[in-house]
Design an enzyme around this catalytic site. Structure first.
Site, PDB file in Angstrom:
ATOM      1  NE  ARG A 169      71.959  62.627  11.447  1.00 16.56           N
ATOM      2  CZ  ARG A 169      71.821  63.141  12.684  1.00 16.56           C
ATOM      3  NH1 ARG A 169      71.596  64.542  12.370  1.00 16.56           N
ATOM      4  NH2 ARG A 169      71.876  62.997  13.625  1.00 16.56           N
ATOM      5  CE1 TYR A 189      75.098  60.184  16.474  1.00 12.75           C
ATOM      6  CE2 TYR A 189      76.228  61.080  14.642  1.00 12.75           C
ATOM      7  CZ  TYR A 189      75.084  61.144  15.492  1.00 12.75           C
ATOM      8  OH  TYR A 189      73.976  62.053  15.154  1.00 12.75           O
ATOM      9  CG  HIS A 244      71.629  57.548  15.942  1.00 13.67           C
ATOM     10  ND1 HIS A 244      70.502  57.912  15.380  1.00 13.67           N
ATOM     11  CD2 HIS A 244      71.912  58.401  16.717  1.00 13.67           C
ATOM     12  CE1 HIS A 244      70.112  59.213  15.861  1.00 13.67           C
ATOM     13  NE2 HIS A 244      71.045  59.353  16.820  1.00 13.67           N
ATOM     14  CG  HIS A 254      69.955  60.957  23.428  1.00 13.70           C
ATOM     15  ND1 HIS A 254      71.316  61.425  23.689  1.00 13.70           N
ATOM     16  CD2 HIS A 254      70.020  61.674  22.078  1.00 13.70           C
ATOM     17  CE1 HIS A 254      71.991  61.719  22.509  1.00 13.70           C
ATOM     18  NE2 HIS A 254      71.095  61.720  21.641  1.00 13.70           N
ATOM     19  CG  HIS A 308      66.817  64.893  14.314  1.00 17.71           C
ATOM     20  ND1 HIS A 308      66.627  63.943  15.284  1.00 17.71           N
ATOM     21  CD2 HIS A 308      68.226  64.954  14.621  1.00 17.71           C
ATOM     22  CE1 HIS A 308      67.428  63.094  15.803  1.00 17.71           C
ATOM     23  NE2 HIS A 308      68.420  63.853  15.380  1.00 17.71           N
TER      24      HIS A 308
END
Length: 422
Positions: free
Chosen positions: A62, A118, A183, A254, A389
């Site tokens: 990320r 993930y 994802h 979600h 995020h």
């Protein structure tokens, strides 16, 4: 429509300025993430690394993605920071014996067990963004990540991805889950945009069709957990309802996040909101509206509750920062695509809550977890682990919704410019 400050209203100059300033503050906050080997430290409340915590692959990926965005935005030092994370993904987090990427490393450098779908999805996202950014080794990383994912996680017959292997890729866990598949959709769309290989966009659509069917049969509340035969396990983790990755019940955040990804996929597949894409936009609206109806101010106070039961009653009332980020993203996208004023009003309300409650105006970044009375707590998400995020939520409202965010930012595909050119 309720009157909101111009600062919070979508597509105003004041809101654009607010988003830009918040974006700069976030990028400044994360500068201390790289460890000497490149894996990402977990960031504390003021951005100081918490070196006693695990250094995880999904967080490292990320942060690579974040600082590739920072590079496109002209943030000083972003290239070096992205390269530091890439060093971790190509080095200490990579399993040279069995292939793929470890879940992470412990504070003392030991390997965390299992190979997570993930985490591998985020490696694809990171590598895609890094390739767009022209970073050294990015193409090789992306090629390897896609090949490994195809081999170990993607099931062509099912049109879905499995979840967790042991470290040696010899034992596959029976659990199947939609968080990793969500994802994966994000990663596949990014890979399709970057490589031009449309099979990844097609795969994203296959996952979306499964999820849409499950949600429709469940009053638009998405089942999260499944058996290996892909039978929904609606009672999973009832005894641990606030699990950070496998909470019991429906996760409204979600539902909101899926809605945005469905819009992106539909627009990128059909080139606009008409025709077949329109059916998927309706699905996205149903998911978003169900989640907001269930979760926003569900207990009277602002914020989106973490989970609900299957009738929409809140189970875990805590507010996680990522749910607000996704609500900002999806309300903006749905407004831009449909023109419906309710989404603009939602966006303004979310932005005001962000500014007044969730942004940490003293230490930087966003508070990652608040209780039902909007007091900062850290039972599930202490500190401020990463910027993914929050940063995307400061960008997605300003860019075209049919492109992955890294491609849109690099190409300067701003919504306002497109709107003015029509």
């Amino acid at each position: 429509m309720k009157e909101y400050s111009e600062k919070y209203r979508i597509d105003t100059e004041e809101n654009s300025s607010f988003l830009e300033e918040a974006q700069k503050d976030l990028l400044e906050f994360g500068h201390q993430f790289p460890s000497p080997g490149g894996s990402s430290y977990y960031l504390g409340d003021d951005g100081t690394p918490w070196k006693d915590r695990n250094r995880e692959t999904w967080i490292t990926s990320r942060m690579v993605h974040v600082y590739c965005l920072g590079l496109f935005l002209g943030h000083p030092g972003s290239g070096e920071l992205a390269d530091a994370g890439l060093k971790g993904l190509r080095g200490e987090l990579h399993d040279t014996e069995h292939g793929g990427w470890y879940a992470g490393l412990t504070a003392d450098g030991n390997i965390m067990p299992t190979k997570q779908c993930y985490a591998h999805a985020f490696v694809i996202l990171a590598a895609s963004s890094a390739l767009l950014a022209g970073r050294p080794g990015a193409k090789e990383l992306l090629d390897e990540a896609l090949a490994l994912y195809d081999l170990r996680f993607w099931n062509e017959e099912e049109g879905l991805s499995c979840d967790t292997w042991n470290t040696g890729f010899t034992v596959l866990d029976d659990y199947r889950g939609l968080n990793a598949n969500m994802h994966t959709v994000e990663a596949f769309l990014a890979a399709a945009d970057v490589t031009g290989d449309e099979k990844y966009r097609v795969r994203a659509g296959r996952i979306i069709d499964h999820v849409s069917g499950w949600a429709k049969r469940n009053q638009w509340r998405i089942p999260e957990h499944f058996t290996k035969e892909w039978i929904p396990d609606l009672e999973c983790n009832r005894e641990k309802p606030d699990d950070p990755f496998k909470p019991y019940g429906a996760t409204p955040g979600h539902g909101i996040e899926w809605a945005r990804l469905i819009v992106q996929w539909a627009l990128s597949t059909w080139g606009g909101p008409g025709g077949e894409a329109g059916r998927y936009l309706t699905i996205a609206e149903n998911l978003y509206n169900r989640a907001v109806q269930d979760a926003w101010k569900a207990d009277g106070a602002p914020g989106i509750v973490y989970t609900t039961d299957w009738d929409g009653k809140p189970v875990v009332h805590d507010r996680m920062h990522w749910t607000l980020a996704e609500a900002i993203n999806t309300s903006s996208v749905l407004y831009h695509v449909t023109g419906k004023k309710q989404y603009a009003e939602n966006y303004a309300e979310f932005m005001q809550y962000l500014d007044e409650t969730v942004i940490d105006h003293v230490n930087g970044s966003w508070f990652h977890q608040l209780d039902r009375e909007n007091r900062v707590i850290g039972t599930v998400w202490p500190g401020k682990s990463d910027l993914y995020h929050a940063l995307q939520a400061m960008l997605i409202p300003r860019y075209l919704p049919d492109l992955s965010i890294a491609a849109a930012v690099k190409e300067k595909k701003l919504w306002k410019q497109m709107e003015e050119s029509v």
